[in-house]
Design an enzyme around this catalytic site. Sequence first.
Site, PDB file in Angstrom:
ATOM      1  N   CYS A  13      20.928 -18.162 -35.555  1.00 36.03           N
ATOM      2  CA  CYS A  13      21.774 -17.989 -34.688  1.00 36.03           C
ATOM      3  C   CYS A  13      22.184 -16.141 -34.954  1.00 36.03           C
ATOM      4  O   CYS A  13      21.979 -15.679 -35.648  1.00 36.03           O
ATOM      5  CB  CYS A  13      23.265 -18.554 -35.662  1.00 36.03           C
ATOM      6  SG  CYS A  13      24.848 -17.852 -35.708  1.00 36.03           S
ATOM      7  N   CYS A  24      24.673 -14.591 -37.768  1.00 40.04           N
ATOM      8  CA  CYS A  24      24.182 -14.487 -38.563  1.00 40.04           C
ATOM      9  C   CYS A  24      22.836 -14.137 -38.913  1.00 40.04           C
ATOM     10  O   CYS A  24      22.639 -12.496 -39.579  1.00 40.04           O
ATOM     11  CB  CYS A  24      22.950 -16.331 -39.529  1.00 40.04           C
ATOM     12  SG  CYS A  24      24.776 -17.449 -39.350  1.00 40.04           S
ATOM     13  N   HIS A  49      28.421 -19.735 -41.551  1.00 40.24           N
ATOM     14  CA  HIS A  49      28.042 -19.549 -40.254  1.00 40.24           C
ATOM     15  C   HIS A  49      29.535 -20.724 -39.978  1.00 40.24           C
ATOM     16  O   HIS A  49      28.608 -22.166 -40.465  1.00 40.24           O
ATOM     17  CB  HIS A  49      26.319 -20.094 -39.960  1.00 40.24           C
ATOM     18  CG  HIS A  49      26.058 -20.237 -39.251  1.00 40.24           C
ATOM     19  ND1 HIS A  49      25.723 -19.999 -37.735  1.00 40.24           N
ATOM     20  CD2 HIS A  49      26.211 -21.818 -38.203  1.00 40.24           C
ATOM     21  CE1 HIS A  49      25.457 -21.054 -37.111  1.00 40.24           C
ATOM     22  NE2 HIS A  49      25.848 -22.066 -37.354  1.00 40.24           N
ATOM     23  N   GLY A  97      34.339 -23.152 -22.754  1.00 36.77           N
ATOM     24  CA  GLY A  97      33.521 -21.819 -22.396  1.00 36.77           C
ATOM     25  C   GLY A  97      32.965 -21.324 -24.169  1.00 36.77           C
ATOM     26  O   GLY A  97      32.872 -20.393 -24.165  1.00 36.77           O
ATOM     27  N   HIS A 141      29.026 -19.949 -33.533  1.00 40.40           N
ATOM     28  CA  HIS A 141      28.856 -19.616 -35.258  1.00 40.40           C
ATOM     29  C   HIS A 141      31.197 -18.699 -34.327  1.00 40.40           C
ATOM     30  O   HIS A 141      30.587 -17.961 -33.963  1.00 40.40           O
ATOM     31  CB  HIS A 141      28.009 -17.793 -35.205  1.00 40.40           C
ATOM     32  CG  HIS A 141      28.330 -17.896 -36.277  1.00 40.40           C
ATOM     33  ND1 HIS A 141      27.263 -17.320 -37.570  1.00 40.40           N
ATOM     34  CD2 HIS A 141      29.581 -17.217 -36.990  1.00 40.40           C
ATOM     35  CE1 HIS A 141      28.327 -16.766 -38.379  1.00 40.40           C
ATOM     36  NE2 HIS A 141      29.230 -16.126 -38.391  1.00 40.40           N
ATOM     37  N   HIS A 190      33.540 -17.085 -33.482  1.00 39.18           N
ATOM     38  CA  HIS A 190      33.500 -15.116 -33.245  1.00 39.18           C
ATOM     39  C   HIS A 190      35.265 -15.335 -32.423  1.00 39.18           C
ATOM     40  O   HIS A 190      35.757 -15.726 -32.120  1.00 39.18           O
ATOM     41  CB  HIS A 190      32.453 -15.019 -32.342  1.00 39.18           C
ATOM     42  CG  HIS A 190      31.807 -15.161 -31.293  1.00 39.18           C
ATOM     43  ND1 HIS A 190      31.978 -16.332 -31.227  1.00 39.18           N
ATOM     44  CD2 HIS A 190      32.542 -14.709 -30.488  1.00 39.18           C
ATOM     45  CE1 HIS A 190      31.327 -16.694 -29.874  1.00 39.18           C
ATOM     46  NE2 HIS A 190      32.338 -16.055 -29.752  1.00 39.18           N
ATOM     47  N   HIS A 209      37.364 -12.959 -30.034  1.00 36.44           N
ATOM     48  CA  HIS A 209      37.252 -11.864 -28.857  1.00 36.44           C
ATOM     49  C   HIS A 209      38.574 -10.932 -29.410  1.00 36.44           C
ATOM     50  O   HIS A 209      39.629 -11.356 -29.365  1.00 36.44           O
ATOM     51  CB  HIS A 209      36.950 -12.739 -28.079  1.00 36.44           C
ATOM     52  CG  HIS A 209      35.947 -13.227 -27.726  1.00 36.44           C
ATOM     53  ND1 HIS A 209      34.943 -12.750 -27.248  1.00 36.44           N
ATOM     54  CD2 HIS A 209      35.587 -14.551 -27.620  1.00 36.44           C
ATOM     55  CE1 HIS A 209      34.075 -13.668 -26.710  1.00 36.44           C
ATOM     56  NE2 HIS A 209      34.683 -14.962 -27.102  1.00 36.44           N
TER      57      HIS A 209
HETATM   58 ZN   LIG Z   1      25.443 -18.246 -37.413  1.00 34.99          ZN
END
Ligand SMILES: [Zn+2]
Length: 169
Positions: A30, A33, A68, A114, A119, A121, A123
Amino acid sequence: MAKHDILYAPWRKKYVTSNTKKESKNPKTCIFCKAPKEEVIFSSKKIFLQANKYPYGEGHLLVIPKRHVNQVIDLTSKEREELFNMIDLSVYALNIFMKPEGYNIGCSIGDVAGESIKHLHFHILPRYKGDVAWSRLCDFEVVSLSPNELAISLKEIIEKNKLAKKFNL
Ligand SMILES: [Zn+2]
């Protein structure tokens, strides 16, 4: 030039491929990661901040849990607290740096939404009147500020204004 023409932005060349997406299912491969240290703008115990390498617009940041996880529900209460403090820190630093008129803050979960990397996250995208960034996620945008320049400037702002202490991170 027409408003919606495709323009060249070099750092978008290596746009997240289906392979990157597939690899992100496994923590060992990933990209979040194994994010290189030099790409991290700021890091707390459980969360880190980096400039999006494939920005939708100028100042586009990502707030990422170190662990993760794929779903918001997977976050521990400590991770949630740090994640929101990191969002606050980011907005504070971006306000100093580029004085946007607004923000989009959020995450995409699931292919239909989308999601590009498996993992979690968040924006953070600064917005200005008349820009079109968020509505054209898949198109190329003119972004004159590189992710690297953004990272360098924000690191300075975070340090100079002692934002780690201010936001309890
Ligand atoms: Zn990850």
